[in-house]
Design a protein around this motif. Structure first.
Motif, PDB file in Angstrom:
ATOM      1  N   GLU A 156       0.843  -1.195   0.000  1.00  0.00           N
ATOM      2  CA  GLU A 156       0.000   0.000   0.000  1.00  0.00           C
ATOM      3  C   GLU A 156       0.882   1.250   0.000  1.00  0.00           C
ATOM      4  N   PHE A 157       0.437   2.250  -0.757  1.00  0.00           N
ATOM      5  CA  PHE A 157       1.231   3.477  -0.850  1.00  0.00           C
ATOM      6  C   PHE A 157       1.365   4.134   0.518  1.00  0.00           C
ATOM      7  N   ASN A 158       2.624   4.463   0.864  1.00  0.00           N
ATOM      8  CA  ASN A 158       2.928   5.094   2.157  1.00  0.00           C
ATOM      9  C   ASN A 158       3.830   6.284   1.885  1.00  0.00           C
ATOM     10  N   PRO A 159       3.341   7.507   2.092  1.00  0.00           N
ATOM     11  CA  PRO A 159       4.147   8.691   1.774  1.00  0.00           C
ATOM     12  C   PRO A 159       5.433   8.811   2.578  1.00  0.00           C
ATOM     13  N   GLU A 160       5.539   8.070   3.675  1.00  0.00           N
ATOM     14  CA  GLU A 160       6.778   8.108   4.457  1.00  0.00           C
ATOM     15  C   GLU A 160       7.912   7.390   3.731  1.00  0.00           C
ATOM     16  N   TYR A 161       7.545   6.422   2.888  1.00  0.00           N
ATOM     17  CA  TYR A 161       8.560   5.628   2.199  1.00  0.00           C
ATOM     18  C   TYR A 161       8.489   5.765   0.672  1.00  0.00           C
ATOM     19  N   HIS A 162       7.345   6.182   0.155  1.00  0.00           N
ATOM     20  CA  HIS A 162       7.126   6.195  -1.290  1.00  0.00           C
ATOM     21  C   HIS A 162       6.922   7.611  -1.814  1.00  0.00           C
ATOM     22  N   GLU A 163       7.382   7.829  -3.018  1.00  0.00           N
ATOM     23  CA  GLU A 163       7.162   9.092  -3.723  1.00  0.00           C
ATOM     24  C   GLU A 163       6.457   8.762  -5.044  1.00  0.00           C
ATOM     25  N   ALA A 164       5.189   9.146  -5.147  1.00  0.00           N
ATOM     26  CA  ALA A 164       4.389   8.806  -6.324  1.00  0.00           C
ATOM     27  C   ALA A 164       4.713   9.754  -7.476  1.00  0.00           C
ATOM     28  N   LEU A 165       5.078   9.171  -8.609  1.00  0.00           N
ATOM     29  CA  LEU A 165       5.353   9.955  -9.808  1.00  0.00           C
ATOM     30  C   LEU A 165       4.271   9.786 -10.865  1.00  0.00           C
ATOM     31  N   ALA A 166       3.425   8.747 -10.716  1.00  0.00           N
ATOM     32  CA  ALA A 166       2.371   8.513 -11.708  1.00  0.00           C
ATOM     33  C   ALA A 166       1.297   7.621 -11.115  1.00  0.00           C
ATOM     34  N   HIS A 167       0.095   7.699 -11.707  1.00  0.00           N
ATOM     35  CA  HIS A 167      -0.999   6.786 -11.399  1.00  0.00           C
ATOM     36  C   HIS A 167      -1.301   6.017 -12.673  1.00  0.00           C
ATOM     37  N   ILE A 168      -1.312   4.703 -12.564  1.00  0.00           N
ATOM     38  CA  ILE A 168      -1.462   3.876 -13.758  1.00  0.00           C
ATOM     39  C   ILE A 168      -2.486   2.778 -13.519  1.00  0.00           C
ATOM     40  N   ALA A 169      -3.005   2.245 -14.634  1.00  0.00           N
ATOM     41  CA  ALA A 169      -3.865   1.066 -14.549  1.00  0.00           C
ATOM     42  C   ALA A 169      -2.989  -0.161 -14.351  1.00  0.00           C
ATOM     43  N   SER A 170      -3.456  -1.069 -13.521  1.00  0.00           N
ATOM     44  CA  SER A 170      -2.655  -2.266 -13.239  1.00  0.00           C
ATOM     45  C   SER A 170      -3.532  -3.359 -12.675  1.00  0.00           C
ATOM     46  N   GLU A 171      -2.922  -4.480 -12.405  1.00  0.00           N
ATOM     47  CA  GLU A 171      -3.627  -5.595 -11.798  1.00  0.00           C
ATOM     48  C   GLU A 171      -3.790  -5.399 -10.289  1.00  0.00           C
ATOM     49  N   TYR A 172      -3.131  -4.369  -9.749  1.00  0.00           N
ATOM     50  CA  TYR A 172      -3.166  -4.132  -8.301  1.00  0.00           C
ATOM     51  C   TYR A 172      -4.402  -3.300  -7.928  1.00  0.00           C
ATOM     52  N   GLU A 173      -4.740  -3.382  -6.674  1.00  0.00           N
ATOM     53  CA  GLU A 173      -5.844  -2.583  -6.159  1.00  0.00           C
ATOM     54  C   GLU A 173      -5.456  -1.106  -6.147  1.00  0.00           C
ATOM     55  N   GLU A 174      -6.464  -0.271  -6.017  1.00  0.00           N
ATOM     56  CA  GLU A 174      -6.219   1.174  -5.992  1.00  0.00           C
ATOM     57  C   GLU A 174      -5.334   1.547  -4.801  1.00  0.00           C
ATOM     58  N   ASN A 175      -4.483   2.529  -5.019  1.00  0.00           N
ATOM     59  CA  ASN A 175      -3.566   3.057  -3.995  1.00  0.00           C
ATOM     60  C   ASN A 175      -2.504   2.030  -3.595  1.00  0.00           C
ATOM     61  N   THR A 176      -2.195   1.135  -4.523  1.00  0.00           N
ATOM     62  CA  THR A 176      -1.144   0.144  -4.306  1.00  0.00           C
ATOM     63  C   THR A 176       0.008   0.429  -5.261  1.00  0.00           C
ATOM     64  N   ARG A 193      16.380   7.887   1.039  1.00  0.00           N
ATOM     65  CA  ARG A 193      15.833   8.184  -0.284  1.00  0.00           C
ATOM     66  C   ARG A 193      14.541   7.392  -0.461  1.00  0.00           C
ATOM     67  N   PRO A 194      13.424   8.068  -0.660  1.00  0.00           N
ATOM     68  CA  PRO A 194      12.159   7.345  -0.827  1.00  0.00           C
ATOM     69  C   PRO A 194      12.118   6.608  -2.163  1.00  0.00           C
ATOM     70  N   VAL A 195      11.264   5.607  -2.221  1.00  0.00           N
ATOM     71  CA  VAL A 195      11.083   4.869  -3.475  1.00  0.00           C
ATOM     72  C   VAL A 195      10.216   5.715  -4.407  1.00  0.00           C
ATOM     73  N   ARG A 196      10.676   5.898  -5.631  1.00  0.00           N
ATOM     74  CA  ARG A 196       9.860   6.588  -6.633  1.00  0.00           C
ATOM     75  C   ARG A 196       9.025   5.539  -7.352  1.00  0.00           C
ATOM     76  N   VAL A 197       7.712   5.711  -7.277  1.00  0.00           N
ATOM     77  CA  VAL A 197       6.821   4.641  -7.710  1.00  0.00           C
ATOM     78  C   VAL A 197       5.706   5.176  -8.595  1.00  0.00           C
ATOM     79  N   ALA A 198       5.054   4.216  -9.280  1.00  0.00           N
ATOM     80  CA  ALA A 198       3.783   4.461  -9.962  1.00  0.00           C
ATOM     81  C   ALA A 198       2.712   3.735  -9.164  1.00  0.00           C
ATOM     82  N   VAL A 199       1.629   4.437  -8.883  1.00  0.00           N
ATOM     83  CA  VAL A 199       0.582   3.902  -8.018  1.00  0.00           C
ATOM     84  C   VAL A 199      -0.621   3.494  -8.859  1.00  0.00           C
ATOM     85  N   SER A 200      -1.201   2.382  -8.501  1.00  0.00           N
ATOM     86  CA  SER A 200      -2.377   1.898  -9.218  1.00  0.00           C
ATOM     87  C   SER A 200      -3.564   2.815  -8.957  1.00  0.00           C
ATOM     88  N   ASN A 201      -4.288   3.099 -10.047  1.00  0.00           N
ATOM     89  CA  ASN A 201      -5.487   3.930  -9.905  1.00  0.00           C
ATOM     90  C   ASN A 201      -6.763   3.115  -9.763  1.00  0.00           C
TER      91      ASN A 201
END
Length: 210
Positions: A156-176, A193-201
């Motif tokens: 699950e997306f956690n702003p303490e560890y993750h830095e969201a750069l995009a929201h994409i369609a995926s097989e994952y649940e929303e906000n994952t 250094r936080p993880v730069r990630v794309a988050v499922s929409n």
């Protein structure tokens, strides 16, 4: 007449004797008075010294308390200076180690990208095995310094560890976290250094294809 003259003549020495006695008595009394005055002065001096002793003791106590207070203040200031110096030194070491660790993390990430693009037959060669070994050694060196990679994919997306750069369609649940764009790292459980990630929409990829 002759008898009276004799009596008158005999009284002069008596007067002299009386005068001498009176003089001696006066001198004796004067000496006694002087001695008494001296004794009284000595008694007064002793009394004054005795009276001044409590004042001197109070002054000594006050001086002792003042010196003790100065000593304690000086020791406290020195202890604060020592702690501040140690803290600044530790901060400097942590900062220097952090910067070095981040540089090595970039190198590890580049090794990982290169290996992900290599063909399996290339990795089986001595050169490929050597590259894999170097990457493992770098990762081990980071772990020895308390540096660890943040595992984020599928969590699950956690702003303490993750830095969201995009929201994409995926097989994952929303906000994952659906994809890793750049690895993130912690050092002694603190994020460097936080993880730069794309988050499922929440949209499924197969739905979009339909």
């Amino acid at each position: 007449m002759t008898k009276n003259k004799k009596k008158a003549g005999a009284s002069a020495p008596e007067k002299d004797i009386k005068m001498q006695r009176n003089t001696e008595q006066a001198e004796s009394q004067e000496e006694t008075t002087v001695e008494m005055d001296i004794q009284n002065k000595k008694i007064a001096e002793v009394t004054t010294e005795a009276d001044s002793e409590p004042d001197e003791m109070e002054n000594l106590k006050m001086n002792l308390a003042e010196y003790k207070d100065k000593y304690l203040r000086t020791m406290a200031e020195f202890e604060n200076f020592r702690k501040r110096s140690n803290s600044e030194k530790a901060d400097w070491i942590r900062h220097a180690t952090k910067e070095l660790a981040l540089h090595i993390c970039d190198v590890v990430d580049n090794f990982e990208r290169a290996l992900s693009q290599a063909k399996s037959e290339d990795l089986d060669t001595p050169f490929g095995k050597g590259v894999i070994l170097i990457e493992k050694q770098l990762v081990k060196a980071l772990e020895n310094e308390g540096v660890k990679r943040i595992e984020a994919l599928g969590s699950e997306f956690n702003p303490e560890y993750h830095e969201a750069l995009a929201h994409i369609a995926s097989e994952y649940e929303e906000n994952t976290v659906a994809a890793i764009i750049q690895n993130g790292y912690t050092m002694h459980e603190k994020v460097i250094r936080p993880v730069r990630v794309a988050v499922s929409n929440g949209n499924k990829m197969n739905t979009l294809e339909e």
